[in-house]
Design a protein around this motif. Sequence first.
Motif, PDB file in Angstrom:
ATOM      1  N   PRO A 152       0.813  -1.235   0.000  1.00 14.71           N
ATOM      2  CA  PRO A 152       0.000   0.000   0.000  1.00 14.71           C
ATOM      3  C   PRO A 152       0.837   1.271   0.000  1.00 14.71           C
ATOM      4  CG  PRO A 152      -0.948  -1.610   1.494  1.00 14.71           C
ATOM      5  CD  PRO A 152       0.358  -2.183   1.018  1.00 14.71           C
ATOM      6  N   GLU A 153       2.018   1.224   0.612  1.00 11.19           N
ATOM      7  CA  GLU A 153       2.873   2.411   0.634  1.00 11.19           C
ATOM      8  C   GLU A 153       3.501   2.678  -0.728  1.00 11.19           C
ATOM      9  OE1 GLU A 153       3.083  -0.098   2.767  1.00 11.19           O
ATOM     10  OE2 GLU A 153       2.152   0.854   4.532  1.00 11.19           O
ATOM     11  N   GLU A 154       3.704   1.626  -1.515  1.00 10.60           N
ATOM     12  CA  GLU A 154       4.330   1.775  -2.825  1.00 10.60           C
ATOM     13  C   GLU A 154       3.325   2.112  -3.927  1.00 10.60           C
ATOM     14  OE1 GLU A 154       7.901  -1.533  -2.156  1.00 10.60           O
ATOM     15  OE2 GLU A 154       6.038  -2.070  -3.190  1.00 10.60           O
ATOM     16  N   ARG A 155       2.047   1.874  -3.682  1.00  7.86           N
ATOM     17  CA  ARG A 155       1.048   2.101  -4.717  1.00  7.86           C
ATOM     18  C   ARG A 155       0.909   3.588  -5.032  1.00  7.86           C
ATOM     19  NH1 ARG A 155      -3.647  -1.774  -2.121  1.00  7.86           N
ATOM     20  NH2 ARG A 155      -2.641  -3.789  -2.543  1.00  7.86           N
ATOM     21  N   PRO A 156       0.602   3.911  -6.292  1.00 10.10           N
ATOM     22  CA  PRO A 156       0.411   5.330  -6.662  1.00 10.10           C
ATOM     23  C   PRO A 156      -0.802   5.917  -5.962  1.00 10.10           C
ATOM     24  CG  PRO A 156      -0.197   3.881  -8.480  1.00 10.10           C
ATOM     25  CD  PRO A 156       0.455   3.013  -7.454  1.00 10.10           C
ATOM     26  N   LYS A 157      -0.651   7.100  -5.422  1.00  9.80           N
ATOM     27  CA  LYS A 157      -1.740   7.792  -4.726  1.00  9.80           C
ATOM     28  C   LYS A 157      -2.405   8.737  -5.725  1.00  9.80           C
ATOM     29  CE  LYS A 157       0.589   7.417  -0.276  1.00  9.80           C
ATOM     30  NZ  LYS A 157       1.579   6.459  -0.792  1.00  9.80           N
ATOM     31  N   PHE A 216      -6.636  -0.120  -0.055  1.00  2.00           N
ATOM     32  CA  PHE A 216      -7.588  -1.229  -0.094  1.00  2.00           C
ATOM     33  C   PHE A 216      -6.888  -2.538  -0.436  1.00  2.00           C
ATOM     34  CE2 PHE A 216     -11.299   1.746  -1.500  1.00  2.00           C
ATOM     35  CZ  PHE A 216     -11.186   2.414  -0.295  1.00  2.00           C
ATOM     36  N   ASN A 217      -7.619  -3.635  -0.211  1.00  3.83           N
ATOM     37  CA  ASN A 217      -7.193  -4.952  -0.684  1.00  3.83           C
ATOM     38  C   ASN A 217      -7.840  -5.206  -2.041  1.00  3.83           C
ATOM     39  OD1 ASN A 217      -5.659  -5.614   1.600  1.00  3.83           O
ATOM     40  ND2 ASN A 217      -7.473  -6.331   2.693  1.00  3.83           N
ATOM     41  N   PHE A 218      -7.064  -5.646  -3.011  1.00  9.13           N
ATOM     42  CA  PHE A 218      -7.565  -5.889  -4.362  1.00  9.13           C
ATOM     43  C   PHE A 218      -7.296  -7.336  -4.762  1.00  9.13           C
ATOM     44  CE2 PHE A 218      -6.784  -1.348  -4.226  1.00  9.13           C
ATOM     45  CZ  PHE A 218      -7.888  -0.820  -4.874  1.00  9.13           C
ATOM     46  N   PRO A 219      -8.211  -7.948  -5.535  1.00  6.18           N
ATOM     47  CA  PRO A 219      -7.960  -9.310  -6.019  1.00  6.18           C
ATOM     48  C   PRO A 219      -6.875  -9.367  -7.076  1.00  6.18           C
ATOM     49  CG  PRO A 219      -9.998  -8.464  -6.959  1.00  6.18           C
ATOM     50  CD  PRO A 219      -9.537  -7.450  -5.952  1.00  6.18           C
ATOM     51  N   THR A 220      -6.526  -8.202  -7.657  1.00  9.49           N
ATOM     52  CA  THR A 220      -5.512  -8.117  -8.702  1.00  9.49           C
ATOM     53  C   THR A 220      -4.317  -7.321  -8.194  1.00  9.49           C
ATOM     54  OG1 THR A 220      -7.254  -8.118 -10.387  1.00  9.49           O
ATOM     55  CG2 THR A 220      -5.062  -7.353 -11.072  1.00  9.49           C
ATOM     56  N   PRO A 221      -3.096  -7.777  -8.439  1.00  9.99           N
ATOM     57  CA  PRO A 221      -1.926  -6.993  -8.031  1.00  9.99           C
ATOM     58  C   PRO A 221      -1.937  -5.599  -8.654  1.00  9.99           C
ATOM     59  CG  PRO A 221      -1.274  -9.211  -8.661  1.00  9.99           C
ATOM     60  CD  PRO A 221      -2.708  -9.065  -9.045  1.00  9.99           C
ATOM     61  N   ILE A 222      -1.677  -4.589  -7.866  1.00  6.54           N
ATOM     62  CA  ILE A 222      -1.709  -3.205  -8.333  1.00  6.54           C
ATOM     63  C   ILE A 222      -0.348  -2.817  -8.898  1.00  6.54           C
ATOM     64  CG2 ILE A 222      -2.080  -0.802  -7.672  1.00  6.54           C
ATOM     65  CD1 ILE A 222      -4.573  -2.546  -7.640  1.00  6.54           C
ATOM     66  N   THR A 223      -0.353  -2.252 -10.109  1.00  7.09           N
ATOM     67  CA  THR A 223       0.858  -1.752 -10.753  1.00  7.09           C
ATOM     68  C   THR A 223       0.616  -0.309 -11.190  1.00  7.09           C
ATOM     69  OG1 THR A 223       0.176  -2.497 -12.954  1.00  7.09           O
ATOM     70  CG2 THR A 223       1.395  -4.078 -11.584  1.00  7.09           C
ATOM     71  N   LEU A 282      -5.177   3.134 -11.866  1.00  8.43           N
ATOM     72  CA  LEU A 282      -6.361   3.959 -12.073  1.00  8.43           C
ATOM     73  C   LEU A 282      -7.574   3.111 -12.393  1.00  8.43           C
ATOM     74  CD1 LEU A 282      -7.566   6.770 -12.313  1.00  8.43           C
ATOM     75  CD2 LEU A 282      -6.887   6.800 -14.729  1.00  8.43           C
ATOM     76  N   ARG A 283      -7.403   2.070 -13.179  1.00 11.22           N
ATOM     77  CA  ARG A 283      -8.526   1.208 -13.547  1.00 11.22           C
ATOM     78  C   ARG A 283      -9.053   0.439 -12.328  1.00 11.22           C
ATOM     79  NH1 ARG A 283      -6.086  -1.211 -17.023  1.00 11.22           N
ATOM     80  NH2 ARG A 283      -5.597  -3.197 -16.043  1.00 11.22           N
ATOM     81  N   GLN A 284      -8.147  -0.051 -11.479  1.00 11.59           N
ATOM     82  CA  GLN A 284      -8.557  -0.813 -10.303  1.00 11.59           C
ATOM     83  C   GLN A 284      -9.156   0.080  -9.226  1.00 11.59           C
ATOM     84  OE1 GLN A 284      -8.635  -4.091  -9.934  1.00 11.59           O
ATOM     85  NE2 GLN A 284      -7.851  -4.375 -11.995  1.00 11.59           N
ATOM     86  N   TYR A 285      -8.623   1.279  -9.073  1.00 17.18           N
ATOM     87  CA  TYR A 285      -9.140   2.207  -8.068  1.00 17.18           C
ATOM     88  C   TYR A 285     -10.584   2.595  -8.395  1.00 17.18           C
ATOM     89  CZ  TYR A 285      -4.366   2.794  -6.285  1.00 17.18           C
ATOM     90  OH  TYR A 285      -3.136   2.580  -5.733  1.00 17.18           O
TER      91      TYR A 285
END
Length: 205
Positions: free
Chosen positions: A104-109, A190-197, A202-205
């Motif tokens: 979560p800290e590495e994900r784009p805000k 958040f927790n996502f079923p797909t790894p966030i890159t 933007l699509r997952q958020y």
Amino acid sequence: MNIGAGWIIAFGCSIFGFIWLGGHIEQLWVPEEYLIIFGAALGTLMASNKWRNLKSMFRAFFRIFLPSNTGKTSNLEPILLEKPNSQKVRSLKPSKKPITPMTPEERPKLKIQLTPTDQIFELLGWGVLLALWIWTGTSYSSLPDTIPTHFNAAGEADGFGRKASIVSLPVVASLLYIGLTLLNRVPHSFNFPTPITQDNALRQY
């Protein structure tokens, strides 16, 4: 198999415990209460989430009832680690490099802009919340000083309190709605079923 067994155990134990405590099984059939409870839950879920998040949640929910997609390649991963020199096994090794999930800290805000559909649901949510406060305020004076606050399994009131306790309903609803609305502004946590890159954030958020 385990999903069906889990539902049977959950409902079976709940109904058996209800009857064991002296409850009448016909008291469980209260469609008005089901409409209120599930309608409020579904409405809160829709009002506090983006439409694309809702679609992802519904897809993930129905996906748990489908067979697993893990195949021979996934099952051979331990063998690949033990026999790296095996030509036959190496040929089954996945060609794609596995995606390392971001913390979560590495994900784009990102600041997510509301779509017209999202704005409509936001307005509906605030409208329902306002209506709940208005209904409580207009009905408060007509209530007796003591009101039932709990019912037993037979449908009989076994708990009573001051009528001021009815204010807890809109208070709890307001806290939940505002809290979920604020939480929705930090989707990277958040927790996502797909790894966030960086590409799919933007699509997952």
